[in-house]
Structures are given as structure tokens and as C-alpha cells.
Design an enzyme around this catalytic site. Structure first.
Site: not given
Ligand code: ADP
Length: 164
Positions: A16, A40, A90, A128
Site C-alpha cells: 500500500h 470479514k 498485484r 494484509s
Molecule cells: P480491499 O479489501 O478493498 O481489497 P486492501 O487494503 O486489501 O483493501 O487493498 C486496497 C487496495 O490496495 C486494493 O486495490 C489492493 O489490490 C491494493 N493492494 C493491496 N496490497 C497491495 C500490494 N502489495 N501492492 C499493490 N497494491 C496492493
């Protein structure tokens, strides 16, 4: 121009952070918007997630704003006059979900565009969810999250264990 970067951020990872840093080179301002209502049960409360994200961008506080929101992200964007949604891509596995969501958001708000950025290859595979699993199993995640995030996760898991 301002971009809105919505997500769960449970917790924030270097993936992020990498994405937001790239976005600050393109946009005047990036608003990281933390969703309250994620499917979740989250590990961190929304207030804790806000705190951790703020800490991660304290050196960029003039360009990065951290907020939380409830409900549809496009409604939040409209209310704040933001026309760009930012998401991270990703692997190919993200594509289906992200594509579906971008198209659905466009149906609700045709004036808002979703833009995708790709992280550095160092963070291409981290999520995450994976990081939470590693910490729960006693592994170290210092390559994937800042120290203060790892510390907060360990404390959280410890109190959760004590509550059981
Ligand atoms: P959500 O539950 O909305 O997917 P996340 O916090 O998991 O929320 O992710 C928010 C955004 O950041 C999403 O577009 C996700 O694909 C992106 N994201 C999460 N981890 C990474 C990473 N390692 N590299 C690039 N983008 C990421």
C-alpha cells in the site's frame, strides 16, 4: 488533482505504501480512505487502522490525507468532489475482482474513473491477509510492514489470545 485510495488497510503494508508514494508523484493529493464495513471481521478497529496509516505517511502529511468511510466509496468520492479512484493491481488474480468493482462503480458514478497502479516487484505478492496469517503463526513480517505495524499486530494478537 486529488485521488481517493479506498481499501481495508487491515493493516497497511509496504505494498500500500509503495502505491501511495507512486501516486503522490502523479496527483497533488492522495486521500487514503479506510472502509469501516469490510466483509470479514477486521483485526484492527477503524480507529487503529487510521492511526497506523497516518503513522506510515507522517513524512508526507502535506500530500496524503487519511480518512475513514462507511457505505459506497463512490458516494464518498462524490460528496468530496473527487473523480479518481486509485486501486492497486498485484497479480492476475486481483484482476477479476478489481475489474468487476471498477465497472460497478462506474455504473453508480460514470464521472468517476478508476485508475490502477502496480507496486514494485518487491511487494507484488504481499497482502494484509497473508501478513496476518504469518504473524498469527509466529513468523516475522518485517520485510512486508513497518516495525510499528508488526508491533501493533503482535500486541493485538496477544490480547485476542488472552480474551479467549
Ligand atoms: P480491499 O479489501 O478493498 O481489497 P486492501 O487494503 O486489501 O483493501 O487493498 C486496497 C487496495 O490496495 C486494493 O486495490 C489492493 O489490490 C491494493 N493492494 C493491496 N496490497 C497491495 C500490494 N502489495 N501492492 C499493490 N497494491 C496492493
Amino acid at each position: 488533482m486529488t485521488a481517493l485510495y479506498p481499501g481495508s488497510f487491515d493493516p497497511i503494508t509496504y505494498g500500500h505504501i509503495d502505491l501511495v508514494r507512486r501516486a503522490t508523484k502523479i496527483f497533488d493529493k492522495v486521500v487514503v480512505a479506510i472502509a469501516v464495513n469490510i466483509g470479514k471481521e477486521p483485526l484492527f478497529t477503524v480507529a487503529e487502522r487510521v492511526q497506523l496509516v497516518k503513522e506510515a505517511f507522517k513524512d508526507l502529511h502535506d500530500k496524503v490525507e487519511v480518512v475513514w468511510f462507511e457505505g459506497l466509496v463512490v458516494e464518498f468520492a462524490k460528496r468530496h468532489g473527487i473523480r479518481i479512484l486509485l486501486r492497486g493491481l498485484r497479480m492476475v488474480s486481483d484482476f477479476d475482482y478489481e475489474f468487476q468493482m471498477a465497472i460497478t462503480n462506474r455504473m453508480f458514478a460514470p464521472e468517476i474513473e478508476t485508475l490502477f497502479l502496480m507496486p514494485s516487484e518487491d511487494y507484488f505478492y504481499i497482502s494484509s491477509r497473508l501478513i496476518k496469517e504469518i504473524v498469527a503463526l509466529g513468523g516475522s513480517v518485517n520485510r512486508f510492514v513497518p516495525d510499528f505495524v508488526e508491533k501493533a499486530m503482535k500486541e493485538k494478537l496477544l490480547t485476542q489470545k488472552q480474551d479467549r
